[in-house]
Scaffold this motif. Sequence first.
Motif, short mmCIF file in Angstrom:
data_model
loop_
_atom_site.label_atom_id
_atom_site.label_comp_id
_atom_site.label_asym_id
_atom_site.label_seq_id
_atom_site.Cartn_x
_atom_site.Cartn_y
_atom_site.Cartn_z
N ASN A 79 0.48 11.70 13.12
CA ASN A 79 -0.45 12.38 12.23
C ASN A 79 0.13 12.56 10.83
OD1 ASN A 79 -3.04 13.31 12.51
ND2 ASN A 79 -2.47 14.65 14.21
N GLU A 80 1.36 13.03 10.81
CA GLU A 80 2.04 13.26 9.53
C GLU A 80 2.14 11.97 8.74
OE1 GLU A 80 5.93 15.56 9.07
OE2 GLU A 80 5.23 16.14 11.05
N LEU A 81 2.47 10.91 9.48
CA LEU A 81 2.63 9.61 8.84
C LEU A 81 1.32 9.16 8.20
CD1 LEU A 81 4.80 7.43 8.46
CD2 LEU A 81 3.95 6.33 10.51
N LEU A 82 0.24 9.38 8.94
CA LEU A 82 -1.08 9.01 8.46
C LEU A 82 -1.43 9.76 7.18
CD1 LEU A 82 -2.64 7.06 10.36
CD2 LEU A 82 -4.27 8.90 10.70
N VAL A 83 -1.18 11.08 7.21
CA VAL A 83 -1.46 11.92 6.05
C VAL A 83 -0.64 11.45 4.85
CG1 VAL A 83 -1.23 14.25 5.11
CG2 VAL A 83 -2.07 13.92 7.42
N GLU A 84 0.63 11.17 5.12
CA GLU A 84 1.56 10.75 4.06
C GLU A 84 1.10 9.42 3.45
OE1 GLU A 84 4.02 12.70 3.06
OE2 GLU A 84 4.68 11.27 1.55
N LYS A 85 0.67 8.50 4.32
CA LYS A 85 0.23 7.19 3.82
C LYS A 85 -1.00 7.34 2.94
CE LYS A 85 2.09 3.71 6.81
NZ LYS A 85 1.99 3.01 8.09
N LYS A 86 -1.91 8.21 3.38
CA LYS A 86 -3.13 8.41 2.63
C LYS A 86 -2.81 9.04 1.26
CE LYS A 86 -7.87 9.41 3.49
NZ LYS A 86 -8.40 10.68 3.00
N LYS A 87 -1.88 9.97 1.28
CA LYS A 87 -1.47 10.62 0.03
C LYS A 87 -0.88 9.57 -0.92
CE LYS A 87 2.08 13.66 -0.05
NZ LYS A 87 2.67 14.94 0.37
N ASN A 88 -0.05 8.69 -0.36
CA ASN A 88 0.56 7.66 -1.19
C ASN A 88 -0.48 6.70 -1.76
OD1 ASN A 88 3.08 8.69 -1.06
ND2 ASN A 88 3.81 7.30 0.54
N ASP A 89 -1.52 6.41 -0.97
CA ASP A 89 -2.61 5.58 -1.50
C ASP A 89 -3.22 6.23 -2.73
OD1 ASP A 89 -2.36 3.58 0.31
OD2 ASP A 89 -3.93 4.29 1.66
N ASP A 90 -3.45 7.55 -2.59
CA ASP A 90 -4.02 8.30 -3.72
C ASP A 90 -3.11 8.25 -4.93
OD1 ASP A 90 -6.27 9.01 -2.47
OD2 ASP A 90 -5.77 11.12 -2.18
N LEU A 91 -1.82 8.49 -4.70
CA LEU A 91 -0.86 8.50 -5.81
C LEU A 91 -0.79 7.13 -6.46
CD1 LEU A 91 2.04 10.63 -4.31
CD2 LEU A 91 0.54 11.27 -6.18
N ARG A 92 -0.84 6.09 -5.63
CA ARG A 92 -0.79 4.73 -6.15
C ARG A 92 -1.98 4.48 -7.07
NH1 ARG A 92 0.06 2.43 -1.27
NH2 ARG A 92 2.23 3.03 -1.26
N LYS A 93 -3.16 4.94 -6.60
CA LYS A 93 -4.37 4.76 -7.42
C LYS A 93 -4.22 5.47 -8.75
CE LYS A 93 -7.91 4.35 -3.89
NZ LYS A 93 -8.64 5.32 -3.07
N LYS A 99 11.64 5.90 15.44
CA LYS A 99 10.96 4.91 14.60
C LYS A 99 9.97 5.60 13.65
CE LYS A 99 8.52 1.46 16.43
NZ LYS A 99 8.20 0.62 17.59
N LEU A 100 9.21 6.53 14.23
CA LEU A 100 8.22 7.24 13.42
C LEU A 100 8.90 8.04 12.31
CD1 LEU A 100 5.73 8.43 16.16
CD2 LEU A 100 5.19 6.93 14.26
N LYS A 101 10.01 8.66 12.67
CA LYS A 101 10.74 9.46 11.67
C LYS A 101 11.21 8.58 10.52
CE LYS A 101 12.67 13.48 14.03
NZ LYS A 101 13.83 13.88 14.84
N ALA A 102 11.70 7.41 10.87
CA ALA A 102 12.19 6.48 9.84
C ALA A 102 11.04 6.08 8.92
CB ALA A 102 12.80 5.26 10.49
N GLN A 103 9.89 5.77 9.53
CA GLN A 103 8.72 5.38 8.72
C GLN A 103 8.30 6.51 7.79
OE1 GLN A 103 6.17 4.09 11.97
NE2 GLN A 103 5.69 2.25 10.83
N LEU A 104 8.33 7.72 8.36
CA LEU A 104 7.91 8.88 7.58
C LEU A 104 8.83 9.09 6.38
CD1 LEU A 104 5.76 11.08 7.65
CD2 LEU A 104 7.36 12.53 8.86
N SER A 105 10.13 8.96 6.60
CA SER A 105 11.04 9.20 5.47
C SER A 105 10.90 8.11 4.42
CB SER A 105 12.48 9.36 5.95
OG SER A 105 13.04 8.12 6.21
N GLU A 106 10.54 6.91 4.88
CA GLU A 106 10.30 5.84 3.92
C GLU A 106 9.07 6.15 3.06
OE1 GLU A 106 9.20 1.15 3.92
OE2 GLU A 106 10.06 2.00 5.74
N GLU A 107 8.01 6.65 3.72
CA GLU A 107 6.80 7.00 2.97
C GLU A 107 7.08 8.12 1.98
OE1 GLU A 107 3.68 5.74 2.78
OE2 GLU A 107 4.19 4.11 4.16
N ILE A 108 7.95 9.05 2.38
CA ILE A 108 8.28 10.16 1.48
C ILE A 108 9.06 9.64 0.27
CG2 ILE A 108 9.67 12.29 1.28
CD1 ILE A 108 8.69 12.92 4.17
N ASN A 109 9.90 8.64 0.49
CA ASN A 109 10.58 8.00 -0.64
C ASN A 109 9.59 7.36 -1.59
OD1 ASN A 109 13.13 8.67 0.09
ND2 ASN A 109 13.54 6.76 1.20
#
Lengths: 228, 234
Positions: free
Chosen positions: B46-60, A30-40
């Motif tokens: 952790n990675e997901l959190l970092v990625e989300k934060k980065k995307n917030d920045d990019l969105r801004k 699940k986490l991997k899927a979320q991560l790849s979505e964020e990368i998209n």
Amino acid sequence: MFLGVLISLQFRTTLSANRQKTYSELNIEKLKAQLSEEINIENSLKKSIDENEAKKEAYLKMNIESKNDEYLKQLKKSLDDAKLKAGLTDVKGSGVVVKLDDAPARTANLDPWDIIIHDIDVVKVLNKLKAAGAQAISINGERIISTSEQICAGPTIRINKNRYAVPYEIKAIGDPNTLYEGISKSEIVAILQEFKIRVEITKSDNIIIPKFKGNLDNLVSALEVEKK
Amino acid sequence: MKIYRNIAITLVCVLLGIMLAWQYASISNNQKIASYENKRTDDLKNELLVEKKKNDDLRKRNDELEKENREYEEARGDDTKTVENLKKELERVRIIAGLVDVKGKGIIITIDNNDVASVDDTDILNVLNELRASDAQAISLNDERIVATSEVRVAGTKYIMVNGRQMLAPFVIKAIAEPEKVERALKMIGGVLEKLEAYQLKVELKSADNIVIPKVRDDGTVIRTDLLTPVTSK
């Protein structure tokens, strides 16, 4: 009887372990899927940013160059110059490329701690390049600006808030010979090589270094202009 | 008869031993797998959190560009409006480049030599890097603005050179940043302050509301761009 109890115990732990495994595996999926979505999302945002910047540039060009307004032209020139100095422009030129990678394998006589690249090693390599007159630097495509950190984050190094693992490719534009001399004869490179860390330095006539791509508000939100 | 009983007991004991060992191995193996998977889950979170934060920045950043484009679009034909927009953008870029004196809330770190040890370039680089990692927006060392191309090196036994200028201890590093954040980062166990204090260097931290950080020396020696060719966007 003893045997019976033991067998049943064994059976039960194996079963419950299996159940647990599937649960955490599911979680990981699940986490991997979320991560790849964020990368998209990241990629599409980056594309959009590039498009918007191109649009702005085209607009300014059209509206300023078509006019015979010296003041406007001067203003645009100042802006371009400031952007170049701030690291907000893609640039090209001659310079060096420094590749850093951890030692290829563990060796009995070297401490594992010493054969991997740490943040301070990268900081020192950058510092050497700056001292040798580098005018623009990037690591793995991240433009180094005045506030760029190079800090350990687990097994990766954080640069401009983004994480990168080895190998590190550092590009620097400046005088290729001065940069090459400065970095290849530096103490830091000698130390790294002593610990079998792979350092590869090449001169190049055609280096392209991208602009800083982060959010600009984060760079100025706490700053107030001091008027004298 | 007795011999058969002995054989039976031996057999049972051997079996028991094997089972115990098996049980033990399987439990420790399970634990290993579980802890590996826990770690993997944590890493991913952790990675997901970092990625989300980065995307917030990019969105801004994207929103901001769109707003700028709209403003330019609206100003079409209206030169005073275009000038206004350009000026606004120019001011901000000049601040980012370090071409403007700035002030704000922050922290002042003073590092001084003692009788036996003196401050070297690595000490300064460590502090600067930690400040950047704590989101400092402007930094100076003995009033030399730290920009992208600022080097820190030792010259002789007691000088430190920054932006091509020699300076002596005490070294006063000023940064506009959240003081608490910086202090936390510097005082981390095994962190920068611990290292400095291990050499018994004198370190002093002071937060202040009104820190002024001068612009980069503007004689063309610190920020040079003569070897850079801008690449125009496709």
